[in-house]
Scaffold this motif. Structure first.
Motif, short mmCIF file in Angstrom:
data_model
loop_
_atom_site.label_atom_id
_atom_site.label_comp_id
_atom_site.label_asym_id
_atom_site.label_seq_id
_atom_site.Cartn_x
_atom_site.Cartn_y
_atom_site.Cartn_z
N PRO A 171 1.01 -1.04 -0.15
CA PRO A 171 0.15 0.21 0.13
C PRO A 171 0.57 1.33 -0.06
N THR A 172 0.29 2.11 -0.46
CA THR A 172 1.09 3.81 -0.41
C THR A 172 1.23 3.90 1.13
N LEU A 173 1.94 4.96 1.73
CA LEU A 173 2.28 5.07 2.78
C LEU A 173 0.77 5.69 3.64
N GLU A 174 0.21 6.45 2.86
CA GLU A 174 -1.17 7.08 3.42
C GLU A 174 -2.15 5.87 3.58
N LEU A 175 -2.48 5.01 2.73
CA LEU A 175 -3.20 3.66 3.09
C LEU A 175 -2.64 3.03 4.15
N ALA A 176 -1.30 2.90 4.11
CA ALA A 176 -0.96 2.30 5.26
C ALA A 176 -1.40 2.73 6.67
N PHE A 177 -1.05 3.99 6.79
CA PHE A 177 -1.46 4.60 7.84
C PHE A 177 -2.95 4.59 8.45
N LEU A 178 -3.80 4.67 7.09
CA LEU A 178 -5.32 4.57 7.23
C LEU A 178 -5.70 3.12 7.94
N ILE A 179 -5.13 2.15 7.49
CA ILE A 179 -5.50 0.79 7.78
C ILE A 179 -5.01 0.76 9.41
N ALA A 180 -3.88 1.37 9.60
CA ALA A 180 -3.40 1.17 11.26
C ALA A 180 -4.26 1.97 11.80
N GLN A 181 -4.90 3.26 11.63
CA GLN A 181 -5.81 3.97 12.14
C GLN A 181 -7.03 3.32 12.37
N VAL A 182 -7.54 2.59 11.36
CA VAL A 182 -8.72 1.75 11.72
C VAL A 182 -8.53 0.88 12.71
N PHE A 183 -7.56 0.13 12.99
CA PHE A 183 -7.40 -0.84 14.51
C PHE A 183 -6.73 -0.07 15.45
N ASP A 184 -6.58 1.19 15.32
CA ASP A 184 -6.18 1.90 16.54
C ASP A 184 -4.56 1.37 16.96
N LYS A 185 -3.82 1.21 15.95
CA LYS A 185 -2.55 0.48 16.07
C LYS A 185 -1.46 1.49 15.24
N GLU A 186 -0.30 1.42 15.60
CA GLU A 186 0.77 1.90 15.14
C GLU A 186 1.27 1.20 13.96
N ILE A 187 1.65 2.02 13.09
CA ILE A 187 1.92 1.44 11.61
C ILE A 187 2.95 0.09 11.89
N SER A 188 3.69 0.23 12.67
CA SER A 188 4.78 -0.78 12.78
C SER A 188 4.07 -1.80 13.43
N ASP A 189 2.84 -1.92 13.96
CA ASP A 189 2.23 -2.85 14.46
C ASP A 189 1.22 -3.72 13.43
N VAL A 190 1.25 -2.98 12.40
CA VAL A 190 0.36 -3.61 11.25
C VAL A 190 1.37 -4.50 10.10
N PHE A 191 2.27 -3.37 9.82
CA PHE A 191 3.31 -3.74 8.79
C PHE A 191 4.58 -3.93 9.24
N LYS A 192 5.44 -5.02 8.81
CA LYS A 192 6.83 -5.28 9.38
C LYS A 192 7.46 -5.57 7.95
N PHE A 193 8.81 -5.01 7.99
CA PHE A 193 9.66 -5.36 6.90
C PHE A 193 11.10 -5.72 7.27
N GLU A 194 11.73 -6.64 6.41
CA GLU A 194 12.99 -6.98 6.74
C GLU A 194 13.74 -7.26 5.36
N PHE A 195 15.03 -7.02 5.07
CA PHE A 195 15.83 -6.95 4.14
C PHE A 195 16.13 -8.50 3.78
N LYS A 196 16.09 -8.85 2.75
CA LYS A 196 16.68 -10.34 2.23
C LYS A 196 17.60 -10.10 1.05
N GLY A 197 18.32 -10.66 0.93
CA GLY A 197 19.71 -10.49 0.16
C GLY A 197 19.35 -11.43 -0.98
#
Length: 73
Positions: free
Chosen positions: A47-73
């Motif tokens: 999702p766009t950053l805006e949409l990611a924040f909107l989704i997090a807001q619906v669940f009353d969560k921080e964006i980092s509680d909804v989306f996780k990322f890691e780097f793969k080589g």
């Protein structure tokens, strides 16, 4: 070549713990289609950053509680 991030999410889990909210209900609350929510949940679309924040807001969560990322080589 730089490492690419892998972005995952726990939207499906959050929907079910929020009184089994449907994809359609979440989509309506954030202004997208049900199909968009489905593809985000499957990590086939990021999702766009805006949409990611909107989704997090619906669940009353921080964006980092909804989306996780890691780097793969």
């Amino acid at each position: 070549m730089p490492k690419r991030p892998i972005i995952t999410n726990n939207i499906r889990h959050l929907r079910f713990t929020a009184n089994e909210m449907s994809q359609n209900s979440l989509a309506n609350r954030v202004g997208v289609t049900r199909q968009t929510i489905a593809t985000i949940e499957k990590a086939k679309y990021y999702p766009t950053l805006e949409l990611a924040f909107l989704i997090a807001q619906v669940f009353d969560k921080e964006i980092s509680d909804v989306f996780k990322f890691e780097f793969k080589g």
